[in-house]
Design an enzyme around this catalytic site. Structure first.
Site, PDB file in Angstrom:
ATOM      1  N   LYS A   1       0.623  -1.711  -0.409  1.00 51.12           N
ATOM      2  CA  LYS A   1       0.046  -0.082   0.005  1.00 51.12           C
ATOM      3  C   LYS A   1       0.548   1.239   0.196  1.00 51.12           C
ATOM      4  CE  LYS A   1      -4.696   1.580  -0.440  1.00 51.12           C
ATOM      5  NZ  LYS A   1      -4.952   1.406  -1.838  1.00 51.12           N
TER       6      LYS A   1
ATOM      7  N   SER B   1      -8.007  -0.269  -5.454  1.00 53.92           N
ATOM      8  CA  SER B   1      -7.949  -0.088  -4.009  1.00 53.92           C
ATOM      9  C   SER B   1     -10.209   0.135  -4.096  1.00 53.92           C
ATOM     10  CB  SER B   1      -7.564   1.205  -3.723  1.00 53.92           C
ATOM     11  OG  SER B   1      -7.535   0.920  -2.063  1.00 53.92           O
TER      12      SER B   1
END
Length: 584
Positions: free
Chosen positions: A189, A382
């Site tokens: 991430k 995402s």
């Protein structure tokens, strides 16, 4: 006093009369703008596809453009452009297509769809010419489908390979004594890396290298097919920087020749039977859209919901995916018995995790009563993947950026910045020890840090659950391909994150098959604004953005937009990709 009232009443009457006159003049202007005579394609037309224009998922309409004499004031959507190219294939008035391929403002997924539409057009036997003074790799990736692709003799063709460069702000924040308190789930991430690192982590370097090589490999393969070269040779040309001058691009077979604009037009005029250069009927996609009816007609209805931009809580605008707005759009389509299937076209790097959850919920309810199919654009990662993962079927382009299953939140501690740099201090009262937890004027306690990390971990687990359920996979498998990692569309297909490679037309055809209908038309959302909204709302927004861009420049405008995104991220759990990642 009597004289005063006479003057006052006369002035009031004049004001009323002028207001009435202005009202009817305004209505006349609006009527002339909205009901103008239909534009004609004309004979022996050449459709112009200008890649320097960014064709958004949701088109931009400017009702006053025709009134002010601007032919290209409107900006058609990407899907409108694709439909126009498809219509031109069988339109006897259109003899060919001219691609302006000097630069390309469209992303890789959109470029892939335009490319496929142009290849399909070629099956008609009509010509395609492409030209650019200086041809970028993005422009070339689409332009090389042409029968003939030319470059300015003093221009050039960019052939160096792809690169991604990221800016890191940790050093700046340290100088300003701002502590970015960051909490994230997923070793890949990377959205918060610019604030917590001075260079890429090994995990981020790995994921971007794999993804970039996938996209570069696609460029090599497609170019090899069109130019009758092998991929190894093309790769060598880039590595050795063989294409330094325009003549090199001809020498090594990337383009067909060096010509000035007038020479290319001369060649096109011969294709049209010797039309004079100044009489060539070049027609822009904006003008062509007004001249033809390129939307299909049918008995049944399929809803197509276009979504682009950051995912945010609330309503948002047309360049954002507001949870309330899109929840209501999906619900409207779900409850309408005349709509037999729903297709969502999304291009977004994500945003608010809660907003994504709310849209996911509504799509899940819709799937229980009718087919739901999702089409990914340039980016669907995402939060965009979150809300899409439970669809009956998901389509992506080979170059779509997707995945990024992970979440984060951040809260800056600016106490030292305010105290040491600005001389500002804060004090106050509170009803409990946690009341000021989200304040940027003091550091978080260890207990508060633990709370925020636990919250992020919990949301990440929910994210994985949603994906596992929607994709019919084990949650541990989803975790292994998640962790915030981004994938190309090709890899996503191999991993089971998407079902098919294809564009919006493929997704719509799939939805029609699932709904068992063949005679259908599309009901497109969001619906166009009414005339007054388009005139006043659009003018206000355009004027503001134009003024800012004039003062800040392109780079400054990007910086401003980045700061806006950072502000949106503070204190809100995000399912978001890196907010700025450009492939060049």
């Amino acid at each position: 006093m009597k004289s005063f009232f006479k003057i006052f009443l006369a002035s009031l009457l004049a004001l009323v009369v002028l207001s009435v006159i202005f009202f009817f003049v305004f209505i006349g202007i609006v009527s002339s703008v909205t009901s103008a005579e239909k534009v004609k394609t004309g004979a022996r037309a050449v459709l112009v596809v200008d890649l320097s224009r960014n064709y958004p998922e949701i088109g931009v309409e400017n009702p006053l453009a025709r009134f002010s004499g601007k032919e290209d004031g409107d900006l058609p959507s990407l899907y409108d452009v694709l439909r126009m190219i498809r219509h031109a294939k069988t339109d006897s008035a259109v003899k060919g297509i001219y691609i302006k391929c000097g630069s390309n403002a469209n992303g890789m997924g959109a470029s892939q769809e335009i490319r496929h539409a142009l290849i399909d057009f070629k099956a008609s036997g009509k010509f395609i010419y492409a030209y650019g003074d200086v041809i970028t790799q993005g422009g070339y990736s689409v332009g090389n489908v042409a029968d003939r692709i030319y470059c300015n003799p003093k221009g050039g063709v960019d052939w160096r390979g792809y690169v991604i460069q990221l800016a890191f702000l940790k050093g700046l924040l340290q100088k300003l004594e701002i502590e970015p308190q960051i909490f994230y789930a997923g070793k890949f991430k990377s959205a918060t890396e610019p604030f917590r690192e001075t260079a890429m982590t090994d995990a981020n370097r790995l994921q971007l290298t794999v993804m970039l090589n996938d996209m570069y490999g696609r460029l090599l393969l497609q170019t090899a097919e069109r130019r009758k070269l092998d991929t190894a040779t093309l790769h060598q040309y880039a590595n050795e920087y063989r294409i330094q001058y325009a003549a090199d691009a001809v020498k090594y077979g990337l383009i067909d020749g060096l010509k000035y604009d007038d020479e290319v037009r001369e060649e096109i005029s011969k294709k049209l039977g010797g039309v004079k250069l100044d009489k060539i009927n070049f027609i822009t996609v904006q003008k062509y859209a007004k001249a033809i009816d390129f939307k299909r007609d049918g008995k049944e209805k399929i809803a197509v919901i276009f979504a682009q931009g950051d995912i945010i809580d609330g309503k948002g605008d047309r360049d954002q995916i507001g949870s309330v707005t899109y929840r209501d759009l999906v619900r409207k389509a779900r409850l309408d018995d005349n709509i037999k299937a729903i297709v969502v076209r999304i291009s977004s790097g994500g945003g608010s995790a809660l907003a994504s959850e709310n849209i996911w919920r509504e799509l899940t309810l819709a799937r229980k009563v009718k087919p739901v199919v999702v089409s990914f654009g340039d980016v669907a990662a995402s939060g965009a993947y979150y809300l899409s993962c439970n669809a009956d079927s998901i389509f992506a382009q080979t170059n779509t950026i997707t995945g990024s299953i992970g979440v984060f939140t951040m809260l800056p501690n600016m106490q030292k910045f305010f105290n040491d740099k600005l001389g500002i201090t804060f004090d106050g009262v509170k009803t409990g020890p946690q009341a000021d937890m989200l304040s940027a004027t003091k550091p978080l306690t260890s207990a508060q840090r633990m709370y925020l990390q636990n919250s992020v971990d919990s949301i990440y687990y929910t994210f994985k659950e949603r994906v596992a359920q929607g994709r019919r996979k084990d949650i541990n498998y989803i975790d292994s391909i998640g962790q915030g990692r981004v994938w190309s569309g090709t890899r996503a297909l191999e991993l089971g994150l998407v079902d098919r490679l294809g564009g919006l037309d493929d997704a719509i055809a799939c939805a029609a098959r699932m709904a068992k209908i063949s005679d259908y038309r599309l009901r497109e959302y969001p619906e166009p604004h009414n005339v007054l909204d388009m005139i006043f709302g659009g003018y206000e927004k355009d004027a503001t953005q134009s003024a800012m861009k004039k003062e800040l420049g392109e780079d400054g405008m990007k910086t401003y937009q980045t700061i806006k995104r950072v502000k949106q991220m503070v204190g809100v759990t995000q399912a978001r990709m890196p907010f700025e990642m450009t492939i060049e």
